[in-house]
Design an enzyme around this catalytic site. Structure first.
Site, mmCIF file in Angstrom:
data_model
loop_
_atom_site.group_PDB
_atom_site.id
_atom_site.type_symbol
_atom_site.label_atom_id
_atom_site.label_comp_id
_atom_site.label_asym_id
_atom_site.label_seq_id
_atom_site.Cartn_x
_atom_site.Cartn_y
_atom_site.Cartn_z
ATOM 1 N N TYR A 167 35.164 -19.398 -8.094
ATOM 2 C CA TYR A 167 35.269 -18.012 -7.640
ATOM 3 C C TYR A 167 35.028 -17.920 -6.129
ATOM 4 O O TYR A 167 34.008 -18.421 -5.625
ATOM 5 C CB TYR A 167 34.256 -17.129 -8.371
ATOM 6 C CG TYR A 167 34.265 -15.696 -7.901
ATOM 7 C CD1 TYR A 167 35.398 -14.908 -8.072
ATOM 8 C CD2 TYR A 167 33.157 -15.134 -7.275
ATOM 9 C CE1 TYR A 167 35.420 -13.598 -7.632
ATOM 10 C CE2 TYR A 167 33.169 -13.828 -6.838
ATOM 11 C CZ TYR A 167 34.302 -13.061 -7.022
ATOM 12 O OH TYR A 167 34.324 -11.768 -6.586
ATOM 13 N N HIS A 219 38.602 -11.428 -6.345
ATOM 14 C CA HIS A 219 38.907 -10.008 -6.547
ATOM 15 C C HIS A 219 39.471 -9.439 -5.242
ATOM 16 O O HIS A 219 38.976 -9.761 -4.162
ATOM 17 C CB HIS A 219 37.648 -9.209 -6.906
ATOM 18 C CG HIS A 219 37.106 -9.488 -8.272
ATOM 19 N ND1 HIS A 219 36.254 -10.538 -8.523
ATOM 20 C CD2 HIS A 219 37.294 -8.856 -9.461
ATOM 21 C CE1 HIS A 219 35.929 -10.538 -9.812
ATOM 22 N NE2 HIS A 219 36.541 -9.531 -10.404
ATOM 23 N N ASN A 223 44.909 -2.705 -1.550
ATOM 24 C CA ASN A 223 45.072 -3.580 -0.389
ATOM 25 C C ASN A 223 46.306 -4.465 -0.593
ATOM 26 O O ASN A 223 46.215 -5.629 -0.971
ATOM 27 C CB ASN A 223 43.821 -4.431 -0.195
ATOM 28 C CG ASN A 223 43.815 -5.130 1.141
ATOM 29 O OD1 ASN A 223 44.847 -5.276 1.773
ATOM 30 N ND2 ASN A 223 42.641 -5.554 1.569
ATOM 31 N N GLU A 224 47.462 -3.894 -0.344
ATOM 32 C CA GLU A 224 48.712 -4.604 -0.611
ATOM 33 C C GLU A 224 48.887 -5.813 0.294
ATOM 34 O O GLU A 224 49.457 -6.830 -0.114
ATOM 35 C CB GLU A 224 49.884 -3.637 -0.456
ATOM 36 C CG GLU A 224 49.882 -2.518 -1.496
ATOM 37 C CD GLU A 224 51.076 -1.595 -1.346
ATOM 38 O OE1 GLU A 224 51.912 -1.857 -0.450
ATOM 39 O OE2 GLU A 224 51.168 -0.629 -2.123
ATOM 40 N N TYR A 233 47.683 -13.574 -0.647
ATOM 41 C CA TYR A 233 47.396 -14.524 -1.715
ATOM 42 C C TYR A 233 48.683 -14.985 -2.415
ATOM 43 O O TYR A 233 48.835 -16.172 -2.733
ATOM 44 C CB TYR A 233 46.434 -13.902 -2.729
ATOM 45 C CG TYR A 233 44.987 -13.995 -2.310
ATOM 46 C CD1 TYR A 233 44.285 -15.197 -2.384
ATOM 47 C CD2 TYR A 233 44.303 -12.871 -1.841
ATOM 48 C CE1 TYR A 233 42.960 -15.287 -1.994
ATOM 49 C CE2 TYR A 233 42.971 -12.952 -1.461
ATOM 50 C CZ TYR A 233 42.303 -14.168 -1.544
ATOM 51 O OH TYR A 233 40.991 -14.248 -1.155
ATOM 52 N N LYS A 238 51.646 -15.296 -1.184
ATOM 53 C CA LYS A 238 52.351 -16.251 -0.324
ATOM 54 C C LYS A 238 51.697 -17.628 -0.350
ATOM 55 O O LYS A 238 52.315 -18.606 0.077
ATOM 56 C CB LYS A 238 52.408 -15.720 1.114
ATOM 57 C CG LYS A 238 53.380 -14.569 1.301
ATOM 58 C CD LYS A 238 53.402 -14.114 2.748
ATOM 59 C CE LYS A 238 54.439 -13.015 2.959
ATOM 60 N NZ LYS A 238 54.453 -12.526 4.359
#
Length: 268
Positions: A171, A213, A218-219, A225, A227
């Site tokens: 994590y 998380h 938050n586009e 991530y 990519k």
């Protein structure tokens, strides 16, 4: 510097940062296969040590409006060996010798893996290229045992991926990088450092995935991530206390054969 997160996790572990902690370098269609230029030769990535944890703590305090407990930073230096899941990015005045490589394309001459100054002994002055670097960012992760895949965290009671025994998952607790050093592939290299450790150290054998998380609104962070080979899962409702909407999406990457092959290449 930018404030990058305005929410708190519901539990005691700090949540990972939002988009301004990430470097917007060239897309990585598959994580670990760099599409952009080599990493800066002045960069090295090391396990966090008692000498670098104060700087790491200051960066976290500056970039994140979260008060991380002392226990969190004690865990940062609980393991200062090559098996650590807490690393800092160090910037050196001079390019670092390409002793071992991590990040960029396999075969690149940058960055050096490990601060050579920490390997020296005696009291003689170090040459400039071996002097300790300045901490510019870092990453901290923890190993967790879950009875189901992280993609099911949004609905753990209704998971269809429950296994007969708990498996290990990594994590990402926090990932931070000072703004002048972004867009250089360094944040990506920090995550790659963790993946390399997971894939090459015996104590992490069998680790199935790495996950984090991300705030559901938050586009840009979600795209970052994606990519880099991560998948985006469902929303964990009510994850953040001070954000509207309050949900967080799970992003994860299953460790595959290609990750192990690349990790072995970077270690050699």
């Amino acid at each position: 510097m930018e404030d990058v997160q305005t929410g708190f996790r519901q539990d005691t572990a700090p949540s990972p940062p939002l988009e301004s902690l990430h470097d917007w370098s060239a897309p990585h269609k598959n994580f670990g296969v760099a599409q952009g230029p080599p990493l800066p030769p002045n960069l090295s990535i090391d396990p966090i040590t008692p000498s670098t944890v104060p700087s790491f703590r200051r960066i976290i305090s500056l970039l994140l409006p979260i008060r991380y407990p002392d226990k969190f930073f004690a865990e940062s230096v609980a393991n200062t060996t090559s098996t650590s899941l807490a690393h800092v990015a160090l910037w050196h005045e001079r390019p670092q010798p390409a002793k071992r490589k991590r990040g960029g394309n396999p075969g690149d001459s940058s960055p050096a893996l490990g601060n050579l100054a920490s390997e020296s002994s005696g009291t003689a002055p170090l040459p400039p290229e071996m002097a300790p670097g300045t901490v510019i960012g870092g990453i901290q992760c923890r190993l967790e045992q879950l009875p189901f895949h992280p993609s099911s965290l949004a609905f753990p009671k209704h998971s269809t991926t429950t296994t007969s025994r708990d498996r290990n998952y990594c994590y990402i607790q926090t990932l931070a990088l000072l703004s002048p050093y972004r867009a250089k592939g360094i944040a990506t290299a920090l995550v790659e450092a963790i993946i390399t450790t997971l894939c090459t150290q015996k104590e992490y054998e069998g680790t199935a995935s790495i996950y984090a998380h991300v705030w559901e609104a938050n586009e840009e962070a979600l795209e970052w991530y994606v990519k880099r080979g991560f998948q985006v899962g469902d929303v964990v409702q009510g994850y953040y206390r001070r954000l509207k909407p309050a949900g967080a999406r799970i992003v994860w990457k299953d460790l595959e054969v290609g990750d192990y092959l690349r990790a072995q290449t970077w270690r050699e």
